[in-house]
Enzyme design. Structure first.
Site, PDB file in Angstrom:
ATOM      1  N   HIS A  38     -87.267  38.787   3.027  1.00 54.64           N
ATOM      2  CA  HIS A  38     -85.936  39.143   3.596  1.00 54.64           C
ATOM      3  C   HIS A  38     -84.766  39.344   2.563  1.00 54.64           C
ATOM      4  CE1 HIS A  38     -85.826  34.470   3.186  1.00 54.64           C
ATOM      5  NE2 HIS A  38     -84.635  34.908   2.909  1.00 54.64           N
TER       6      HIS A  38
ATOM      7  N   GLU B 289     -85.300  34.507  -4.336  1.00 55.36           N
ATOM      8  CA  GLU B 289     -86.021  33.346  -3.813  1.00 55.36           C
ATOM      9  C   GLU B 289     -87.217  33.845  -3.524  1.00 55.36           C
ATOM     10  OE1 GLU B 289     -84.580  32.834   0.430  1.00 55.36           O
ATOM     11  OE2 GLU B 289     -86.200  31.036   1.000  1.00 55.36           O
TER      12      GLU B 289
HETATM   13  C1  LIG Z   1     -84.297  28.113   2.183  1.00 57.29           C
HETATM   14  C2  LIG Z   1     -83.504  28.170   3.392  1.00 57.29           C
HETATM   15  C3  LIG Z   1     -83.382  29.736   3.512  1.00 57.29           C
HETATM   16  C4  LIG Z   1     -84.654  30.358   3.702  1.00 57.29           C
HETATM   17  O1  LIG Z   1     -84.288  31.630   3.305  1.00 57.29           O
HETATM   18  O2  LIG Z   1     -85.638  30.187   4.051  1.00 57.29           O
HETATM   19  C5  LIG Z   1     -82.315  30.121   2.531  1.00 57.29           C
HETATM   20  O3  LIG Z   1     -82.484  31.191   1.732  1.00 57.29           O
HETATM   21  S1  LIG Z   1     -81.227  29.009   2.016  1.00 57.29           S
HETATM   22  C6  LIG Z   1     -80.153  29.861   0.912  1.00 57.29           C
HETATM   23  C7  LIG Z   1     -78.949  29.055   0.465  1.00 57.29           C
HETATM   24  N1  LIG Z   1     -79.516  28.132  -0.618  1.00 57.29           N
HETATM   25  C8  LIG Z   1     -79.359  28.704  -1.871  1.00 57.29           C
HETATM   26  O4  LIG Z   1     -78.677  29.445  -2.191  1.00 57.29           O
HETATM   27  C9  LIG Z   1     -80.068  27.697  -3.120  1.00 57.29           C
HETATM   28  C10 LIG Z   1     -79.861  28.423  -4.478  1.00 57.29           C
HETATM   29  N2  LIG Z   1     -78.476  28.629  -4.711  1.00 57.29           N
HETATM   30  C11 LIG Z   1     -77.946  27.653  -5.605  1.00 57.29           C
HETATM   31  O5  LIG Z   1     -78.529  26.826  -6.404  1.00 57.29           O
HETATM   32  C12 LIG Z   1     -76.393  28.069  -6.009  1.00 57.29           C
HETATM   33  O6  LIG Z   1     -75.979  28.900  -5.000  1.00 57.29           O
HETATM   34  C13 LIG Z   1     -76.350  28.931  -7.427  1.00 57.29           C
HETATM   35  C14 LIG Z   1     -76.828  28.165  -8.633  1.00 57.29           C
HETATM   36  C15 LIG Z   1     -77.012  30.352  -7.435  1.00 57.29           C
HETATM   37  C16 LIG Z   1     -75.041  29.583  -7.622  1.00 57.29           C
HETATM   38  O7  LIG Z   1     -74.286  28.018  -7.297  1.00 57.29           O
HETATM   39  P1  LIG Z   1     -72.605  28.164  -7.533  1.00 57.29           P
HETATM   40  O8  LIG Z   1     -71.907  29.258  -7.070  1.00 57.29           O
HETATM   41  O9  LIG Z   1     -72.073  27.070  -7.264  1.00 57.29           O
HETATM   42  O10 LIG Z   1     -72.710  28.376  -9.145  1.00 57.29           O
HETATM   43  P2  LIG Z   1     -71.668  29.169 -10.178  1.00 57.29           P
HETATM   44  O11 LIG Z   1     -70.348  29.399  -9.444  1.00 57.29           O
HETATM   45  O12 LIG Z   1     -71.436  28.393 -11.348  1.00 57.29           O
HETATM   46  O13 LIG Z   1     -72.444  30.430 -10.372  1.00 57.29           O
HETATM   47  C17 LIG Z   1     -73.212  30.742 -11.457  1.00 57.29           C
HETATM   48  C18 LIG Z   1     -73.105  32.075 -11.812  1.00 57.29           C
HETATM   49  O14 LIG Z   1     -74.110  32.608 -10.820  1.00 57.29           O
HETATM   50  C19 LIG Z   1     -73.149  33.706  -9.933  1.00 57.29           C
HETATM   51  N3  LIG Z   1     -73.750  33.590  -8.408  1.00 57.29           N
HETATM   52  C20 LIG Z   1     -73.537  32.467  -7.501  1.00 57.29           C
HETATM   53  N4  LIG Z   1     -74.198  32.653  -6.369  1.00 57.29           N
HETATM   54  C21 LIG Z   1     -74.702  33.969  -6.539  1.00 57.29           C
HETATM   55  C22 LIG Z   1     -75.533  34.768  -5.708  1.00 57.29           C
HETATM   56  N5  LIG Z   1     -75.723  34.540  -4.654  1.00 57.29           N
HETATM   57  N6  LIG Z   1     -75.772  36.100  -6.267  1.00 57.29           N
HETATM   58  C23 LIG Z   1     -75.474  36.412  -7.513  1.00 57.29           C
HETATM   59  N7  LIG Z   1     -74.630  35.804  -8.399  1.00 57.29           N
HETATM   60  C24 LIG Z   1     -74.603  34.469  -7.982  1.00 57.29           C
HETATM   61  C25 LIG Z   1     -71.573  33.122 -10.091  1.00 57.29           C
HETATM   62  O15 LIG Z   1     -70.824  34.388  -9.622  1.00 57.29           O
HETATM   63  C26 LIG Z   1     -71.725  32.713 -11.330  1.00 57.29           C
HETATM   64  O16 LIG Z   1     -71.648  33.949 -12.206  1.00 57.29           O
HETATM   65  P3  LIG Z   1     -70.431  33.906 -13.297  1.00 57.29           P
HETATM   66  O17 LIG Z   1     -70.586  35.251 -13.752  1.00 57.29           O
HETATM   67  O18 LIG Z   1     -70.790  32.982 -14.397  1.00 57.29           O
HETATM   68  O19 LIG Z   1     -69.266  33.642 -12.625  1.00 57.29           O
HETATM   69 CO   LIG Z   2     -83.227  32.746   2.425  1.00 55.17          CO
END
Ligand SMILES: CC[C@H](C(=O)O)C(=O)SCCNC(=O)CCNC(=O)[C@H](O)C(C)(C)COP(=O)(O)OP(=O)(O)OC[C@H]1O[C@@H](n2cnc3c(N)ncnc32)[C@H](O)[C@@H]1OP(=O)(O)O
Ligand SMILES: [Co+2]
Length: 134
Positions: free
Chosen positions: A7, A130
């Protein structure tokens, strides 16, 4: 190693409105919302002939996607999900190559009842990846 595209996930600030758009303007089949407290999201799946679109909205106080909207107030592409034959072997290979596996590194059960892992976007061309056990 990676197989089918399971997805593409889109984070949406208004889940009801996004569902109406996909059902109405895009004429798609949209599932009912499902709360996933352990992942901090509510998800809806849009079934397509060759993959799915996952519409995501924060659930609860500590949603990992809440901060996404600070940078993307209108929402947007959030992650891609690839299927792998063996998620533990994939994880170990990725870790050995220096990729960051998010969380404690142990797969958790995702929206399809299969083990999933997430890889840091900074290691994959700015895209949150993912992996889901096929
Ligand atoms: C599992 C159930 C369901 C499924 O399909 O089965 C799902 O998919 S659930 C989906 C929701 N769960 C998750 O997303 C878990 C993994 N995600 C994480 O752990 C966080 O979202 C993380 C670590 C990717 C980002 O966390 P956070 O935004 O708090 O951290 P920062 O603000 O420090 O971001 C670090 C850096 O990454 C960039 N960032 C954040 N999110 C994304 C993204 N989705 N895509 C691309 N880049 C992302 C953010 O802009 C920061 O970049 P920087 O240049 O340092 O500013
Ligand atoms: Co997902």
């Amino acid at each position: 190693m990676i197989g089918r595209l399971n997805h593409v996930a889109i984070a949406v600030p208004d889940l009801e409105a996004a569902c109406a758009t996909y059902r109405g303007a895009l004429g798609a089949t949209v599932s009912a919302p499902e709360d996933l407290p352990e992942h901090g999201v509510t998800v809806v799946f849009v079934e397509l002939p060759n993959t799915k679109i996952e519409l995501l909205h924060p659930f609860g106080e500590a949603s990992p996607i809440a901060s996404f909207f600070e940078k993307n107030p209108s929402g947007g592409m959030h992650h891609v999900c690839y299927e792998v034959e063996d998620i533990l072997a994939a994880r170990d290979r990725l870790k050995s190559e220096g990729a960051r596996v998010l969380g404690d590194g142990e797969p958790k059960i995702g929206a399809h009842g299969k083990p999933v892992l997430f890889l840091h976007p900074k290691d994959f061309a700015g895209t949150l990846v993912e992996l889901e056990q096929a």
